[in-house]
Design an enzyme around this catalytic site. Structure first.
Site, PDB file in Angstrom:
ATOM      1  N   ARG A 129      51.028 -26.799  44.294  1.00 58.18           N
ATOM      2  CA  ARG A 129      50.550 -27.319  43.020  1.00 58.18           C
ATOM      3  C   ARG A 129      49.901 -28.659  43.313  1.00 58.18           C
ATOM      4  NH1 ARG A 129      48.595 -25.493  38.447  1.00 58.18           N
ATOM      5  NH2 ARG A 129      49.170 -26.727  36.622  1.00 58.18           N
ATOM      6  N   ARG A 151      74.549 -34.939  31.856  1.00 62.98           N
ATOM      7  CA  ARG A 151      75.780 -35.746  31.817  1.00 62.98           C
ATOM      8  C   ARG A 151      76.296 -35.907  30.414  1.00 62.98           C
ATOM      9  NH1 ARG A 151      72.639 -40.077  34.159  1.00 62.98           N
ATOM     10  NH2 ARG A 151      72.653 -39.717  36.404  1.00 62.98           N
ATOM     11  N   ASP A 181      62.425 -34.847  48.751  1.00 61.13           N
ATOM     12  CA  ASP A 181      62.271 -36.229  48.328  1.00 61.13           C
ATOM     13  C   ASP A 181      62.234 -37.102  49.583  1.00 61.13           C
ATOM     14  OD1 ASP A 181      62.063 -36.016  45.573  1.00 61.13           O
ATOM     15  OD2 ASP A 181      64.225 -35.826  45.314  1.00 61.13           O
ATOM     16  N   TYR A 226      60.452 -28.808  48.940  1.00 57.26           N
ATOM     17  CA  TYR A 226      60.327 -29.796  47.876  1.00 57.26           C
ATOM     18  C   TYR A 226      61.224 -30.994  48.224  1.00 57.26           C
ATOM     19  CZ  TYR A 226      59.955 -31.026  42.821  1.00 57.26           C
ATOM     20  OH  TYR A 226      59.702 -31.624  41.608  1.00 57.26           O
ATOM     21  N   ARG A 261      52.946 -37.294  32.797  1.00 59.80           N
ATOM     22  CA  ARG A 261      53.590 -38.596  32.629  1.00 59.80           C
ATOM     23  C   ARG A 261      52.574 -39.722  32.769  1.00 59.80           C
ATOM     24  NH1 ARG A 261      57.781 -37.209  37.658  1.00 59.80           N
ATOM     25  NH2 ARG A 261      56.135 -36.610  39.080  1.00 59.80           N
ATOM     26  N   ARG A 289      67.310 -30.180  39.657  1.00 61.85           N
ATOM     27  CA  ARG A 289      67.087 -31.511  40.218  1.00 61.85           C
ATOM     28  C   ARG A 289      67.562 -32.593  39.230  1.00 61.85           C
ATOM     29  NH1 ARG A 289      63.148 -32.588  44.040  1.00 61.85           N
ATOM     30  NH2 ARG A 289      62.235 -34.291  42.836  1.00 61.85           N
ATOM     31  N   GLU A 347      49.215 -38.793  35.112  1.00 62.63           N
ATOM     32  CA  GLU A 347      49.363 -37.749  36.137  1.00 62.63           C
ATOM     33  C   GLU A 347      49.057 -36.388  35.511  1.00 62.63           C
ATOM     34  OE1 GLU A 347      52.982 -38.516  38.376  1.00 62.63           O
ATOM     35  OE2 GLU A 347      53.192 -36.371  38.732  1.00 62.63           O
TER      36      GLU A 347
HETATM   37  P1  FAD Z   1      52.946 -36.700  53.155  1.00 62.15           P
HETATM   38  O1  FAD Z   1      53.226 -37.985  52.495  1.00 62.15           O
HETATM   39  O2  FAD Z   1      52.214 -35.643  52.367  1.00 62.15           O
HETATM   40  O3  FAD Z   1      52.143 -37.022  54.498  1.00 62.15           O
HETATM   41  C1  FAD Z   1      51.430 -36.044  55.202  1.00 62.15           C
HETATM   42  C2  FAD Z   1      50.209 -36.724  55.772  1.00 62.15           C
HETATM   43  O4  FAD Z   1      49.536 -35.808  56.623  1.00 62.15           O
HETATM   44  C3  FAD Z   1      49.205 -37.134  54.701  1.00 62.15           C
HETATM   45  O5  FAD Z   1      48.873 -38.496  54.831  1.00 62.15           O
HETATM   46  C4  FAD Z   1      48.001 -36.237  54.960  1.00 62.15           C
HETATM   47  O6  FAD Z   1      46.777 -36.861  54.680  1.00 62.15           O
HETATM   48  C5  FAD Z   1      48.156 -35.945  56.446  1.00 62.15           C
HETATM   49  N1  FAD Z   1      47.523 -34.711  56.861  1.00 62.15           N
HETATM   50  C6  FAD Z   1      47.695 -33.467  56.330  1.00 62.15           C
HETATM   51  N2  FAD Z   1      46.912 -32.583  56.963  1.00 62.15           N
HETATM   52  C7  FAD Z   1      46.232 -33.262  57.921  1.00 62.15           C
HETATM   53  C8  FAD Z   1      45.255 -32.896  58.873  1.00 62.15           C
HETATM   54  N3  FAD Z   1      44.801 -31.634  58.949  1.00 62.15           N
HETATM   55  N4  FAD Z   1      44.743 -33.868  59.689  1.00 62.15           N
HETATM   56  C9  FAD Z   1      45.175 -35.152  59.597  1.00 62.15           C
HETATM   57  N5  FAD Z   1      46.090 -35.550  58.690  1.00 62.15           N
HETATM   58  C10 FAD Z   1      46.617 -34.616  57.862  1.00 62.15           C
HETATM   59  N6  FAD Z   1      60.224 -38.682  46.552  1.00 62.15           N
HETATM   60  C11 FAD Z   1      61.258 -39.490  46.205  1.00 62.15           C
HETATM   61  O7  FAD Z   1      62.208 -39.642  46.971  1.00 62.15           O
HETATM   62  N7  FAD Z   1      61.260 -40.159  45.008  1.00 62.15           N
HETATM   63  C12 FAD Z   1      60.240 -40.045  44.106  1.00 62.15           C
HETATM   64  O8  FAD Z   1      60.277 -40.662  43.035  1.00 62.15           O
HETATM   65  C13 FAD Z   1      59.149 -39.186  44.446  1.00 62.15           C
HETATM   66  N8  FAD Z   1      58.129 -39.015  43.590  1.00 62.15           N
HETATM   67  C14 FAD Z   1      57.087 -38.211  43.940  1.00 62.15           C
HETATM   68  C15 FAD Z   1      56.028 -38.069  43.025  1.00 62.15           C
HETATM   69  C16 FAD Z   1      54.950 -37.264  43.354  1.00 62.15           C
HETATM   70  C17 FAD Z   1      53.828 -37.106  42.369  1.00 62.15           C
HETATM   71  C18 FAD Z   1      54.926 -36.581  44.609  1.00 62.15           C
HETATM   72  C19 FAD Z   1      53.763 -35.693  44.959  1.00 62.15           C
HETATM   73  C20 FAD Z   1      55.968 -36.702  45.512  1.00 62.15           C
HETATM   74  C21 FAD Z   1      57.057 -37.514  45.172  1.00 62.15           C
HETATM   75  N9  FAD Z   1      58.125 -37.695  46.066  1.00 62.15           N
HETATM   76  C22 FAD Z   1      59.177 -38.515  45.708  1.00 62.15           C
HETATM   77  C23 FAD Z   1      58.160 -37.005  47.369  1.00 62.15           C
HETATM   78  C24 FAD Z   1      57.581 -37.858  48.515  1.00 62.15           C
HETATM   79  O9  FAD Z   1      56.233 -38.155  48.243  1.00 62.15           O
HETATM   80  C25 FAD Z   1      57.693 -37.042  49.807  1.00 62.15           C
HETATM   81  O10 FAD Z   1      59.017 -36.670  50.070  1.00 62.15           O
HETATM   82  C26 FAD Z   1      57.173 -37.781  51.064  1.00 62.15           C
HETATM   83  O11 FAD Z   1      56.100 -38.626  50.786  1.00 62.15           O
HETATM   84  C27 FAD Z   1      56.760 -36.733  52.078  1.00 62.15           C
HETATM   85  O12 FAD Z   1      56.354 -37.352  53.279  1.00 62.15           O
HETATM   86  P2  FAD Z   1      55.604 -36.487  54.393  1.00 62.15           P
HETATM   87  O13 FAD Z   1      55.303 -37.393  55.518  1.00 62.15           O
HETATM   88  O14 FAD Z   1      56.347 -35.242  54.643  1.00 62.15           O
HETATM   89  O15 FAD Z   1      54.259 -35.975  53.669  1.00 62.15           O
HETATM   90  N1  UDP Z   2      61.276 -31.641  33.794  1.00 66.37           N
HETATM   91  C1  UDP Z   2      61.150 -31.347  32.456  1.00 66.37           C
HETATM   92  N2  UDP Z   2      60.984 -32.358  31.567  1.00 66.37           N
HETATM   93  C2  UDP Z   2      60.931 -33.647  31.937  1.00 66.37           C
HETATM   94  C3  UDP Z   2      61.063 -33.955  33.312  1.00 66.37           C
HETATM   95  C4  UDP Z   2      61.218 -32.930  34.214  1.00 66.37           C
HETATM   96  O1  UDP Z   2      61.179 -30.180  32.074  1.00 66.37           O
HETATM   97  O2  UDP Z   2      60.771 -34.532  31.061  1.00 66.37           O
HETATM   98  C5  UDP Z   2      61.444 -30.518  34.745  1.00 66.37           C
HETATM   99  C6  UDP Z   2      60.092 -30.024  35.288  1.00 66.37           C
HETATM  100  O3  UDP Z   2      60.178 -28.622  35.490  1.00 66.37           O
HETATM  101  C7  UDP Z   2      60.001 -30.760  36.601  1.00 66.37           C
HETATM  102  C8  UDP Z   2      61.443 -30.708  37.071  1.00 66.37           C
HETATM  103  O4  UDP Z   2      62.197 -30.919  35.877  1.00 66.37           O
HETATM  104  O5  UDP Z   2      59.108 -30.114  37.497  1.00 66.37           O
HETATM  105  C9  UDP Z   2      61.825 -31.709  38.120  1.00 66.37           C
HETATM  106  O6  UDP Z   2      61.563 -33.005  37.628  1.00 66.37           O
HETATM  107  P1  UDP Z   2      61.348 -34.245  38.611  1.00 66.37           P
HETATM  108  O7  UDP Z   2      61.258 -35.461  37.770  1.00 66.37           O
HETATM  109  O8  UDP Z   2      62.377 -34.185  39.662  1.00 66.37           O
HETATM  110  O9  UDP Z   2      59.922 -33.888  39.217  1.00 66.37           O
HETATM  111  P2  UDP Z   2      58.994 -34.654  40.280  1.00 66.37           P
HETATM  112  O10 UDP Z   2      59.251 -36.136  40.102  1.00 66.37           O
HETATM  113  O11 UDP Z   2      59.349 -34.122  41.620  1.00 66.37           O
HETATM  114  O12 UDP Z   2      57.613 -34.270  39.851  1.00 66.37           O
END
Ligand code: FAD
Ligand code: UDP
Length: 376
Positions: free
Chosen positions: A247, A174, A359, A357, A278, A170, A309
């Site tokens: 996770r 560079r 985004d 996984y 982080r 991911r 986090e």
């Molecule tokens: P979700 O946002 O998980 O929505 C699912 C919803 O369903 C939730 O509100 C939940 O409460 C509800 N639900 C589940 N089960 C039930 C049930 N039984 N009854 C009623 N409601 C229910 N993406 C990026 O592009 N850039 C980023 O920088 C980025 N950073 C991230 C950092 C973290 C820590 C995490 C966890 C994800 C990150 N993502 C990022 C990914 C991004 O969050 C997801 O791609 C996106 O939010 C997924 O949307 P979704 O609707 O599929 O799921």
């Molecule tokens: N990662 C790492 N060191 C860092 C940042 C990321 O080893 O400083 C690795 C780690 O395994 C992580 C993966 O790269 O799960 C993907 O990172 P990303 O930032 O895409 O994770 P997310 O934002 O989805 O948690």
């Protein structure tokens, strides 16, 4: 009666609801959480838009997806450039000439490539079979040891040698002095936060919060012709083939009497011994605040909000933030998907429903694809 019951008001469910509503379909959206937006939910604290579920930076190379989200908000030109802290050393991310220079003192791309090649040769890896081997092959032993191994093993709760290699791919590698975390053409953060996007999508649609599908399964199912389910696929089938692995995370948010806590939106802590992965300092996502001067606008002077986090084990009842897409879980998912594909009245979508996984840009593309397929 509704045409669609949409379980989950995250990005996937909300886009589907918006598209269905636009086509004259009657929708009911439910969410077990007390707010809309799923994991992209942002809330204002001391005038700062806080990413409640971790840093969310929108990035994509897909013009259609970019234009689609820009209908709902103006995006700033924030570029994610995290720094990684290993003990008292600080490195630029992703792996680029700034990282290599700091690590080895190399100046030119060919010096950096030579250094990495020496370390790859010493490791003797031909075909990387897991995350550890993949990382060693991409950036060599020193970077693996300081910036990848500890972070990865605490993030996933497993040894790097037992994780799939795609996870580390991911991140860009560079040979230029460029700290942009993403290779995508478009990137930014919505001015005013993410929640407004979901609010606009759900305008005019009935939404029931704090409503868990599984607590009223029969009544809710009877209300609609079809269900779009964005929760956990294995839970929908009562874990009949066993649990998929996820996770989880724990977020600790603090308001600090400090103007500028860490000088950057994202600082990664790559040592295994530091329990969080982080710290994000939310004001730096907003452009006016990027110089460390946030005194304008609604942000209270001398105040900042940070979130730590912490990775956590998943068990039933915890939030499943990440699917564990290794071979074993992907095979189990395929068994669930085989039954899911036979359903005529239920469609599974999003990061949990599709167990990928994803985004945000992937979710937008998938939700639009489904809307098109379902409703034309
Ligand atoms: P979700 O946002 O998980 O929505 C699912 C919803 O369903 C939730 O509100 C939940 O409460 C509800 N639900 C589940 N089960 C039930 C049930 N039984 N009854 C009623 N409601 C229910 N993406 C990026 O592009 N850039 C980023 O920088 C980025 N950073 C991230 C950092 C973290 C820590 C995490 C966890 C994800 C990150 N993502 C990022 C990914 C991004 O969050 C997801 O791609 C996106 O939010 C997924 O949307 P979704 O609707 O599929 O799921
Ligand atoms: N990662 C790492 N060191 C860092 C940042 C990321 O080893 O400083 C690795 C780690 O395994 C992580 C993966 O790269 O799960 C993907 O990172 P990303 O930032 O895409 O994770 P997310 O934002 O989805 O948690």
């Amino acid at each position: 009666m509704y045409d669609y019951l949409i379980v989950g008001s995250g990005l996937f469910g909300s886009i589907f609801a918006y598209e269905a509503n636009k086509r004259g379909k009657k929708c009911l959206v439910i969410d077990k959480r007390a707010h809309i937006g799923g994991n992209i939910y942002t809330v204002q604290i001391e005038g700062i838009h806080v990413h409640q579920y971790g840093a969310h930076i929108f990035h994509t190379s897909n013009k259609t997806v970019w234009e689609y989200v820009n209908q709902f908000a103006e995006f700033n030109r924030y570029t994610n450039s995290p720094v990684a802290r290993y003990k008292s050393e600080l490195y630029n991310m992703p792996f680029n000439m700034n990282t290599f220079n700091k690590m080895w003192g190399v100046i030119t791309p060919s010096e950096a490539k030579l250094k990495i090649q020496q370390q790859i040769n010493e490791a003797g890896i031909k075909e990387p079979r897991n995350l550890e081997e993949q990382a060693l092959s991409l950036v060599g032993r020193d970077i693996y040891q300081k910036l990848i191994k500890g972070y990865t093993e605490k993030q996933w709760g497993r040894r790097a040698a037992e994780l799939p290699s795609f996870i580390i791919k991911r991140l860009p590698v560079r040979f230029t002095y460029d700290n942009n975390y993403f290779d995508d053409k478009y990137q930014g953060i919505p001015v005013g936060g993410y929640t407004q996007i979901i609010e606009k999508m759900l305008r005019g649609i009935e939404v029931r919060l704090s409503t868990d599908f599984f607590k009223q399964r029969n009544e809710l199912t009877a209300l609609a012709d079809k269900i779009v389910f964005t929760g956990m696929l294995d839970e929908y089938y009562d874990y009949c083939y066993g649990e998929l692995e996820y996770r989880s995370l724990r977020f600790e948010t603090e308001v600090l009497a400090c103007e500028n806590y860490q000088g950057n939106a994202v600082v990664n802590y790559t040592e295994y011994e530091v329990p969080y992965t982080r710290i994000i300092e939310h004001k730096h996502f907003e452009l006016g605040c990027q110089k460390g001067d946030c005194q304008s606008g609604s942000v209270k002077a001398g105040t900042t909000v940070i979130t730590k986090e912490y990775p956590a084990a998943w068990q039933r009842g915890n939030e499943p933030y990440y699917p564990m897409n290794d071979d074993r879980n992907n095979e189990l998912f395929a068994k669930y998907k085989a039954i899911a594909d036979t359903e005529e009245k239920v469609i599974f979508g999003g990061r949990l429903g599709m167990y990928k996984y994803f985004d945000m840009h992937n979710v937008v593309a998938e939700a639009l694809k489904l809307a098109e397929k379902e409703m034309g």
